[in-house]
Motif scaffolding. Structure first.
Motif, PDB file in Angstrom:
ATOM      1  N   MET A 173       0.847  -1.197   0.000  1.00 34.17           N
ATOM      2  CA  MET A 173       0.000   0.000   0.000  1.00 34.17           C
ATOM      3  C   MET A 173       0.880   1.245   0.000  1.00 34.17           C
ATOM      4  O   MET A 173       1.771   1.393   0.850  1.00 34.17           O
ATOM      5  N   ASP A 174       0.645   2.132  -0.985  1.00 33.42           N
ATOM      6  CA  ASP A 174       1.309   3.430  -1.036  1.00 33.42           C
ATOM      7  C   ASP A 174       0.252   4.524  -1.011  1.00 33.42           C
ATOM      8  O   ASP A 174      -0.885   4.319  -1.452  1.00 33.42           O
ATOM      9  N   ALA A 184      -3.049   1.427  10.205  1.00 35.31           N
ATOM     10  CA  ALA A 184      -3.406   0.110   9.681  1.00 35.31           C
ATOM     11  C   ALA A 184      -4.081   0.273   8.323  1.00 35.31           C
ATOM     12  O   ALA A 184      -4.518   1.357   7.947  1.00 35.31           O
ATOM     13  N   TRP A 185      -4.151  -0.809   7.565  1.00 35.00           N
ATOM     14  CA  TRP A 185      -4.825  -0.778   6.272  1.00 35.00           C
ATOM     15  C   TRP A 185      -5.310  -2.178   5.942  1.00 35.00           C
ATOM     16  O   TRP A 185      -5.050  -3.130   6.693  1.00 35.00           O
ATOM     17  N   GLY A 186      -6.021  -2.302   4.845  1.00 35.12           N
ATOM     18  CA  GLY A 186      -6.526  -3.616   4.489  1.00 35.12           C
ATOM     19  C   GLY A 186      -7.192  -3.603   3.135  1.00 35.12           C
ATOM     20  O   GLY A 186      -7.277  -2.562   2.467  1.00 35.12           O
ATOM     21  N   PHE A 187      -7.703  -4.766   2.722  1.00 37.96           N
ATOM     22  CA  PHE A 187      -8.316  -4.891   1.405  1.00 37.96           C
ATOM     23  C   PHE A 187      -9.042  -6.234   1.324  1.00 37.96           C
ATOM     24  O   PHE A 187      -8.843  -7.124   2.158  1.00 37.96           O
ATOM     25  N   ASP A 188      -9.869  -6.358   0.302  1.00 35.81           N
ATOM     26  CA  ASP A 188     -10.485  -7.629  -0.035  1.00 35.81           C
ATOM     27  C   ASP A 188      -9.731  -8.235  -1.220  1.00 35.81           C
ATOM     28  O   ASP A 188      -9.003  -7.528  -1.924  1.00 35.81           O
ATOM     29  N   PHE A 189      -9.919  -9.520  -1.452  1.00 37.77           N
ATOM     30  CA  PHE A 189      -9.224 -10.149  -2.577  1.00 37.77           C
ATOM     31  C   PHE A 189     -10.069 -11.277  -3.150  1.00 37.77           C
ATOM     32  O   PHE A 189     -10.958 -11.827  -2.493  1.00 37.77           O
ATOM     33  N   THR A 190      -9.754 -11.609  -4.389  1.00 42.84           N
ATOM     34  CA  THR A 190     -10.269 -12.817  -5.024  1.00 42.84           C
ATOM     35  C   THR A 190      -9.112 -13.498  -5.730  1.00 42.84           C
ATOM     36  O   THR A 190      -8.150 -12.836  -6.146  1.00 42.84           O
ATOM     37  N   THR A 191      -9.181 -14.820  -5.851  1.00 37.54           N
ATOM     38  CA  THR A 191      -8.191 -15.567  -6.618  1.00 37.54           C
ATOM     39  C   THR A 191      -8.894 -16.242  -7.794  1.00 37.54           C
ATOM     40  O   THR A 191     -10.081 -16.550  -7.725  1.00 37.54           O
ATOM     41  N   SER A 192      -8.140 -16.478  -8.860  1.00 37.21           N
ATOM     42  CA  SER A 192      -8.728 -17.022 -10.075  1.00 37.21           C
ATOM     43  C   SER A 192      -8.984 -18.517  -9.988  1.00 37.21           C
ATOM     44  O   SER A 192      -9.658 -19.086 -10.844  1.00 37.21           O
ATOM     45  N   ALA A 193      -8.444 -19.172  -8.968  1.00 36.13           N
ATOM     46  CA  ALA A 193      -8.692 -20.599  -8.739  1.00 36.13           C
ATOM     47  C   ALA A 193      -9.007 -20.790  -7.265  1.00 36.13           C
ATOM     48  O   ALA A 193      -8.509 -20.043  -6.407  1.00 36.13           O
ATOM     49  N   ASN A 240      -4.041 -16.099 -10.350  1.00 37.76           N
ATOM     50  CA  ASN A 240      -3.698 -14.720 -10.021  1.00 37.76           C
ATOM     51  C   ASN A 240      -4.571 -14.229  -8.883  1.00 37.76           C
ATOM     52  O   ASN A 240      -5.458 -14.945  -8.409  1.00 37.76           O
ATOM     53  N   MET A 241      -4.303 -13.001  -8.458  1.00 39.31           N
ATOM     54  CA  MET A 241      -5.047 -12.408  -7.349  1.00 39.31           C
ATOM     55  C   MET A 241      -5.448 -10.997  -7.733  1.00 39.31           C
ATOM     56  O   MET A 241      -4.660 -10.253  -8.311  1.00 39.31           O
ATOM     57  N   VAL A 242      -6.687 -10.638  -7.416  1.00 35.94           N
ATOM     58  CA  VAL A 242      -7.177  -9.280  -7.625  1.00 35.94           C
ATOM     59  C   VAL A 242      -7.594  -8.720  -6.273  1.00 35.94           C
ATOM     60  O   VAL A 242      -8.353  -9.355  -5.537  1.00 35.94           O
ATOM     61  N   ALA A 243      -7.085  -7.542  -5.930  1.00 35.09           N
ATOM     62  CA  ALA A 243      -7.427  -6.888  -4.671  1.00 35.09           C
ATOM     63  C   ALA A 243      -8.415  -5.761  -4.930  1.00 35.09           C
ATOM     64  O   ALA A 243      -8.423  -5.152  -6.001  1.00 35.09           O
ATOM     65  N   SER A 244      -9.251  -5.481  -3.953  1.00 29.08           N
ATOM     66  CA  SER A 244     -10.261  -4.430  -4.095  1.00 29.08           C
ATOM     67  C   SER A 244     -10.597  -3.871  -2.719  1.00 29.08           C
ATOM     68  O   SER A 244     -10.145  -4.381  -1.694  1.00 29.08           O
ATOM     69  N   ASN A 245     -11.401  -2.801  -2.715  1.00 25.03           N
ATOM     70  CA  ASN A 245     -11.913  -2.219  -1.465  1.00 25.03           C
ATOM     71  C   ASN A 245     -10.816  -1.908  -0.459  1.00 25.03           C
ATOM     72  O   ASN A 245     -10.911  -2.232   0.724  1.00 25.03           O
ATOM     73  N   ALA A 246      -9.766  -1.257  -0.940  1.00 26.85           N
ATOM     74  CA  ALA A 246      -8.668  -0.895  -0.043  1.00 26.85           C
ATOM     75  C   ALA A 246      -9.091   0.212   0.912  1.00 26.85           C
ATOM     76  O   ALA A 246      -9.934   1.044   0.594  1.00 26.85           O
ATOM     77  N   PHE A 247      -8.496   0.228   2.091  1.00 25.13           N
ATOM     78  CA  PHE A 247      -8.712   1.328   3.020  1.00 25.13           C
ATOM     79  C   PHE A 247      -7.435   1.556   3.810  1.00 25.13           C
ATOM     80  O   PHE A 247      -6.581   0.679   3.920  1.00 25.13           O
ATOM     81  N   ILE A 248      -7.291   2.769   4.307  1.00 24.16           N
ATOM     82  CA  ILE A 248      -6.212   3.066   5.252  1.00 24.16           C
ATOM     83  C   ILE A 248      -6.814   3.737   6.473  1.00 24.16           C
ATOM     84  O   ILE A 248      -7.885   4.344   6.406  1.00 24.16           O
ATOM     85  N   THR A 249      -6.127   3.622   7.593  1.00 28.70           N
ATOM     86  CA  THR A 249      -6.545   4.273   8.826  1.00 28.70           C
ATOM     87  C   THR A 249      -5.493   5.308   9.187  1.00 28.70           C
ATOM     88  O   THR A 249      -4.315   4.991   9.266  1.00 28.70           O
ATOM     89  N   THR A 250      -5.905   6.545   9.360  1.00 25.95           N
ATOM     90  CA  THR A 250      -4.957   7.611   9.620  1.00 25.95           C
ATOM     91  C   THR A 250      -4.503   7.596  11.069  1.00 25.95           C
ATOM     92  O   THR A 250      -5.051   6.894  11.916  1.00 25.95           O
ATOM     93  N   GLY A 253      -7.143   8.056  13.493  1.00 21.24           N
ATOM     94  CA  GLY A 253      -8.132   7.006  13.643  1.00 21.24           C
ATOM     95  C   GLY A 253      -9.232   7.020  12.610  1.00 21.24           C
ATOM     96  O   GLY A 253     -10.145   6.216  12.668  1.00 21.24           O
ATOM     97  N   ASN A 254      -9.187   7.927  11.642  1.00 21.98           N
ATOM     98  CA  ASN A 254     -10.215   7.968  10.610  1.00 21.98           C
ATOM     99  C   ASN A 254      -9.904   6.953   9.514  1.00 21.98           C
ATOM    100  O   ASN A 254      -8.754   6.765   9.140  1.00 21.98           O
ATOM    101  N   THR A 255     -10.930   6.354   8.973  1.00 15.94           N
ATOM    102  CA  THR A 255     -10.747   5.326   7.959  1.00 15.94           C
ATOM    103  C   THR A 255     -11.370   5.770   6.648  1.00 15.94           C
ATOM    104  O   THR A 255     -12.507   6.221   6.629  1.00 15.94           O
ATOM    105  N   ASN A 256     -10.608   5.673   5.577  1.00 15.80           N
ATOM    106  CA  ASN A 256     -11.171   5.953   4.267  1.00 15.80           C
ATOM    107  C   ASN A 256     -12.113   4.833   3.874  1.00 15.80           C
ATOM    108  O   ASN A 256     -11.852   3.668   4.146  1.00 15.80           O
ATOM    109  N   GLU A 257     -13.209   5.190   3.237  1.00 17.64           N
ATOM    110  CA  GLU A 257     -14.148   4.167   2.832  1.00 17.64           C
ATOM    111  C   GLU A 257     -13.500   3.249   1.799  1.00 17.64           C
ATOM    112  O   GLU A 257     -12.660   3.676   1.011  1.00 17.64           O
ATOM    113  N   PRO A 258     -13.876   1.975   1.794  1.00 12.76           N
ATOM    114  CA  PRO A 258     -13.272   1.027   0.858  1.00 12.76           C
ATOM    115  C   PRO A 258     -13.372   1.507  -0.581  1.00 12.76           C
ATOM    116  O   PRO A 258     -14.388   2.021  -1.018  1.00 12.76           O
ATOM    117  N   GLY A 259     -12.258   1.350  -1.288  1.00 11.18           N
ATOM    118  CA  GLY A 259     -12.248   1.657  -2.707  1.00 11.18           C
ATOM    119  C   GLY A 259     -11.965   3.096  -3.055  1.00 11.18           C
ATOM    120  O   GLY A 259     -11.847   3.448  -4.219  1.00 11.18           O
TER     121      GLY A 259
END
Length: 284
Positions: A173-174, A184-193, A240-250, A253-259
């Motif tokens: 995450m940049d 802190a930060w985070g994200f959702d993911f999906t894999t192709s298999a 492969n992996m696709v990430a989505s709905n990223a967020f960071i916490t400042t 303590g404020n959190t950006n909404e996913p995506g």
């Protein structure tokens, strides 16, 4: 997410009270920027200013209320002192700020003030996903294609289990082009298999989401996929992996909404080559 609004009246009053500022700049939460005065083309302190005392300050958007160090911003270098004509500021909270420097001459009796208006936003969250090894080193090109982990292993006649293959993806995450370590930060993911996904230290996987701890700018994910024996390439696995709905916490303590402002750089695919589905040995 609540968007920042510049209130025209407040801005107009600020301009009347404090004069005309240099061109506005927009920075991202978490980014670190160097502010400087009295330097030449090589960023060397001008000789006729050497020995002067500088005091840097940050004010909230009303231009008079001091911003809160450690909540709104942090100095990462000295913010005051003799010859402190540069200072590094890290932004921790989205807001409009005024960065001010006061320069006092050697006698200490006369001063000059300068101000710059900075809009700090959630910024562009750059969530990069790469195919990697277990240490996070990128894997590309022909190295992405390899035999499954069961290749060459003895297949038990009773279980007929062709095993599984492990591959790795590194997610970083940049913000504003700099590694995010302030919150802190985070994200959702999906894999192709169909896969089982776990993480190395610093990240926690829950279902199809990953939470990454404060101070960690990247996490290595371990992806385990069941082998599919048979004719190649028809039974090869493209993973492969696709990430989505990223967020960071400042820092506040404020959190950006996913995506929000997400740039998702998906990796190239691993190709897990199938082995022949050799039957059990029959005896006549």
């Amino acid at each position: 997410m609540k968007r920042l609004l510049k209130i025209t009246l407040v801005l107009a009053i600020s301009l009347i009270a404090f004069g005309t500022y240099a061109q506005d700049a927009t920075h991202a939460v978490g980014s670190i920027h160097k502010f400087k005065v009295n330097v030449d083309g090589s960023n060397v302190h001008l000789a006729d200013h050497v020995g002067n005392t500088y005091t840097w300050a940050v004010y909230q958007n009303d231009g008079t209320t001091p911003a809160v160090s450690g909540t709104d911003y942090s100095f990462t270098t000295a913010g005051a002192g003799v010859d402190a004509n540069t200072v590094n500021i890290q932004w921790l909270q989205a807001e409009t700020y005024f960065v001010e420097v006061t320069e006092a001459n050697l006698a200490g009796s006369c001063t000059t003030l300068r101000r710059l208006e900075i809009l700090v936003s959630a910024g562009a969250l750059d969530l990069a996903v790469i195919a990697s090894d277990n240490a996070g080193a990128v894997i590309t090109g022909g190295a992405l294609t390899d035999c499954n982990s069961g290749s060459g292993a003895i297949i038990d006649n009773a279980t007929n289990d062709f095993g599984s293959t492990t591959r790795y993806f590194t997610v970083s995450m940049d913000t504003d082009g700099q590694p995010w370590t302030t919150g802190a930060w985070g994200f959702d993911f999906t894999t192709s298999a169909a896969s089982t996904v776990t993480s190395s230290a610093g990240g926690t996987v829950t279902g199809s989401s990953v939470a990454v701890a404060l101070g960690t700018s990247k996490v290595v994910l371990t992806v385990v996929t069941d082998n599919t024996p048979g004719v190649s390439p028809a039974n090869d696995i493209s993973l492969n992996m696709v990430a989505s709905n990223a967020f960071i916490t400042t820092g506040a303590g404020n959190t950006n909404e996913p995506g929000t402002n997400l740039t998702n750089n998906t990796s190239e695919s691993f190709v897990i080559t199938a082995s022949p589905e050799t039957s059990v040995i029959a005896i006549d």
